[in-house]
Design a protein around this motif. Sequence first.
Motif, PDB file in Angstrom:
ATOM      1  N   THR A 104      45.458  38.774  45.491  1.00 55.85           N
ATOM      2  CA  THR A 104      45.720  38.351  46.862  1.00 55.85           C
ATOM      3  C   THR A 104      45.096  39.376  47.796  1.00 55.85           C
ATOM      4  OG1 THR A 104      47.814  37.353  46.167  1.00 55.85           O
ATOM      5  CG2 THR A 104      47.514  37.727  48.530  1.00 55.85           C
ATOM      6  N   TYR A 105      44.136  38.930  48.589  1.00 56.73           N
ATOM      7  CA  TYR A 105      43.567  39.817  49.608  1.00 56.73           C
ATOM      8  C   TYR A 105      44.555  39.895  50.756  1.00 56.73           C
ATOM      9  CZ  TYR A 105      39.007  39.513  47.250  1.00 56.73           C
ATOM     10  OH  TYR A 105      37.981  39.587  46.351  1.00 56.73           O
ATOM     11  N   LYS A 106      44.824  41.120  51.189  1.00 55.16           N
ATOM     12  CA  LYS A 106      45.757  41.284  52.320  1.00 55.16           C
ATOM     13  C   LYS A 106      45.185  40.639  53.573  1.00 55.16           C
ATOM     14  CE  LYS A 106      48.295  45.459  51.132  1.00 55.16           C
ATOM     15  NZ  LYS A 106      47.454  46.160  50.110  1.00 55.16           N
ATOM     16  N   PRO A 137      46.906  36.314  54.580  1.00 51.55           N
ATOM     17  CA  PRO A 137      46.573  36.759  53.228  1.00 51.55           C
ATOM     18  C   PRO A 137      45.933  35.623  52.441  1.00 51.55           C
ATOM     19  CG  PRO A 137      48.851  37.273  53.765  1.00 51.55           C
ATOM     20  CD  PRO A 137      48.344  36.415  54.867  1.00 51.55           C
ATOM     21  N   LYS A 138      45.041  35.997  51.518  1.00 51.49           N
ATOM     22  CA  LYS A 138      44.319  34.961  50.772  1.00 51.49           C
ATOM     23  C   LYS A 138      44.519  35.187  49.277  1.00 51.49           C
ATOM     24  CE  LYS A 138      41.444  31.829  49.640  1.00 51.49           C
ATOM     25  NZ  LYS A 138      41.521  30.414  49.992  1.00 51.49           N
ATOM     26  N   GLN A 139      45.108  34.203  48.603  1.00 57.16           N
ATOM     27  CA  GLN A 139      45.241  34.318  47.160  1.00 57.16           C
ATOM     28  C   GLN A 139      43.968  33.779  46.514  1.00 57.16           C
ATOM     29  OE1 GLN A 139      48.632  32.470  45.173  1.00 57.16           O
ATOM     30  NE2 GLN A 139      48.476  33.949  43.499  1.00 57.16           N
ATOM     31  N   ASN A 171      31.594  27.535  45.967  1.00 59.04           N
ATOM     32  CA  ASN A 171      31.755  28.698  46.839  1.00 59.04           C
ATOM     33  C   ASN A 171      33.213  28.912  47.197  1.00 59.04           C
ATOM     34  OD1 ASN A 171      29.351  29.995  47.208  1.00 59.04           O
ATOM     35  ND2 ASN A 171      28.616  28.515  48.718  1.00 59.04           N
ATOM     36  N   GLY A 172      33.650  30.159  47.098  1.00 56.18           N
ATOM     37  CA  GLY A 172      35.031  30.481  47.465  1.00 56.18           C
ATOM     38  C   GLY A 172      36.027  30.255  46.339  1.00 56.18           C
ATOM     39  N   ALA A 173      35.527  29.882  45.158  1.00 54.18           N
ATOM     40  CA  ALA A 173      36.415  29.581  44.019  1.00 54.18           C
ATOM     41  C   ALA A 173      37.119  30.825  43.497  1.00 54.18           C
ATOM     42  CB  ALA A 173      35.619  28.931  42.894  1.00 54.18           C
ATOM     43  N   GLY A 174      36.486  31.986  43.650  1.00 58.62           N
ATOM     44  CA  GLY A 174      37.069  33.227  43.156  1.00 58.62           C
ATOM     45  C   GLY A 174      36.215  33.915  42.095  1.00 58.62           C
ATOM     46  N   LYS A 175      34.984  33.441  41.908  1.00 60.12           N
ATOM     47  CA  LYS A 175      34.113  33.998  40.866  1.00 60.12           C
ATOM     48  C   LYS A 175      33.818  35.477  41.108  1.00 60.12           C
ATOM     49  CE  LYS A 175      30.759  31.117  41.804  1.00 60.12           C
ATOM     50  NZ  LYS A 175      31.322  30.400  42.950  1.00 60.12           N
ATOM     51  N   SER A 176      33.378  35.802  42.313  1.00 65.66           N
ATOM     52  CA  SER A 176      33.023  37.202  42.595  1.00 65.66           C
ATOM     53  C   SER A 176      34.254  38.097  42.537  1.00 65.66           C
ATOM     54  CB  SER A 176      32.357  37.327  43.969  1.00 65.66           C
ATOM     55  OG  SER A 176      31.094  36.697  43.947  1.00 65.66           O
ATOM     56  N   THR A 177      35.384  37.574  42.975  1.00 64.93           N
ATOM     57  CA  THR A 177      36.625  38.355  42.908  1.00 64.93           C
ATOM     58  C   THR A 177      36.909  38.739  41.460  1.00 64.93           C
ATOM     59  OG1 THR A 177      37.503  37.242  44.855  1.00 64.93           O
ATOM     60  CG2 THR A 177      39.103  38.315  43.409  1.00 64.93           C
TER      61      THR A 177
HETATM   62  P1  ADP Z   1      33.105  32.948  44.961  1.00 60.62           P
HETATM   63  O1  ADP Z   1      32.410  34.146  44.453  1.00 60.62           O
HETATM   64  O2  ADP Z   1      33.516  31.986  43.908  1.00 60.62           O
HETATM   65  O3  ADP Z   1      32.320  32.258  46.046  1.00 60.62           O
HETATM   66  P2  ADP Z   1      34.986  34.836  46.123  1.00 60.62           P
HETATM   67  O4  ADP Z   1      35.652  35.527  44.997  1.00 60.62           O
HETATM   68  O5  ADP Z   1      33.907  35.567  46.824  1.00 60.62           O
HETATM   69  O6  ADP Z   1      34.483  33.397  45.646  1.00 60.62           O
HETATM   70  O7  ADP Z   1      36.094  34.439  47.190  1.00 60.62           O
HETATM   71  C1  ADP Z   1      37.308  33.803  46.836  1.00 60.62           C
HETATM   72  C2  ADP Z   1      38.188  33.676  48.075  1.00 60.62           C
HETATM   73  O8  ADP Z   1      38.640  34.953  48.482  1.00 60.62           O
HETATM   74  C3  ADP Z   1      37.465  33.080  49.277  1.00 60.62           C
HETATM   75  O9  ADP Z   1      38.374  32.277  49.988  1.00 60.62           O
HETATM   76  C4  ADP Z   1      37.073  34.298  50.084  1.00 60.62           C
HETATM   77  O10 ADP Z   1      37.000  33.982  51.448  1.00 60.62           O
HETATM   78  C5  ADP Z   1      38.210  35.249  49.809  1.00 60.62           C
HETATM   79  N1  ADP Z   1      37.772  36.657  49.858  1.00 60.62           N
HETATM   80  C6  ADP Z   1      36.802  37.212  49.114  1.00 60.62           C
HETATM   81  N2  ADP Z   1      36.683  38.526  49.397  1.00 60.62           N
HETATM   82  C7  ADP Z   1      37.599  38.787  50.332  1.00 60.62           C
HETATM   83  C8  ADP Z   1      38.010  39.978  51.053  1.00 60.62           C
HETATM   84  N3  ADP Z   1      37.420  41.158  50.820  1.00 60.62           N
HETATM   85  N4  ADP Z   1      39.014  39.866  51.956  1.00 60.62           N
HETATM   86  C9  ADP Z   1      39.635  38.697  52.183  1.00 60.62           C
HETATM   87  N5  ADP Z   1      39.321  37.552  51.549  1.00 60.62           N
HETATM   88  C10 ADP Z   1      38.323  37.592  50.640  1.00 60.62           C
END
Ligand code: ADP
Length: 327
Positions: free
Chosen positions: A24-26, A33-35, A56-62
Amino acid sequence: MTPAPKAPIALPTYAVEIQGLTKTYKGSKKSAPKQALKGIDLNIPRGQIFGLLGPNGAGKSTLINILAGLVLKTSGEARIWGYEVADQPMQSRSAIGVVPQELNLDAFFTPRELLELQAGLYGVPKRERITDQLLAAVGLTDKANAYARTLSGGMRRRLMVAKAMVHTPPVLVLDEPTAGVDVELRRALWDYVRQLNKNGTTVLLTTHYLEEAEELCDSIAIINHGELVAHDTTQNLLRRIDNKKVVLTIDRDLTEVPANLRPHGWELTNPRQLTLAYQPSKIVIGQMVMAVQVNGFAITDISTEETDLEDIFLQLTRRNPAVSSVA
Ligand code: ADP
Ligand code: MG
């Protein structure tokens, strides 16, 4: 008494193990906050090329950044080569090489300098460095001493891959490796990834190019809105969608679908073409074709269309069915 030698770590079954992983991003004053990850369970077998797909936005990079030690997880466990990322940060980091989504290279260094610096950061002794080998592998030998700012996007991307490999990690992670890379260079990059994999590196890549996943990956996991929606071998995933289409060309013009064919769902897609979308598991296509012939016209051509990952992806992310897992 001499201390017992450290037991060598047996090769792990899974290169990456993820259990109940959440993030969860604060929020801030401006944003809630974003889960981003909602409890992911995922094991990646050693030796595979594994695709992590999702819009996009699925959470892959996270997820990848948690593995890389760049983002702190909120809860759950993530292990690389058996090492937990939060509990054993040094070991887990040395087991992984990451090519981030953004191209961030210091423009005033040359490829050779960048690789040497990176090797230094990872404590690779001078005599164990593989700078020349890496430069050759990514096709940058003749750019070894050029400033990074003079390199094309494709060259920079390849240099980033080389940079991730300076400490010869057993696991290489590529976040959208071919985004913005032209087709020819994409091929070259795939070839290099395949070669690394053949030599024993487990590869995890995220992509939203389904073609890339289909061509490269042994297994695929699909995530959407921070949840795993599918995890299977690429082959099974392709097989799973019970949908095919058959197109028949006939020897005369029709104005409507013959009455005996209507109940099955045949459609007239042009005066000489009958099309049927069907489920192979429920329908014997031979009988369907015979039903067409009963009408007394000849079939001059027949073709079928397979589903590809694009269809699967759309179906899975739309319906969000129960997860099927090979692990
Ligand atoms: P993907 O790589 O699949 O496109 P991300 O992992 O980049 O997805 O993002 C997943 C979700 O988390 C998105 O809704 C994005 O906006 C949010 N997010 C990513 N990084 C941050 C951050 N540093 N702070 C707040 N929200 C974030
Ligand atoms: Mg991303």
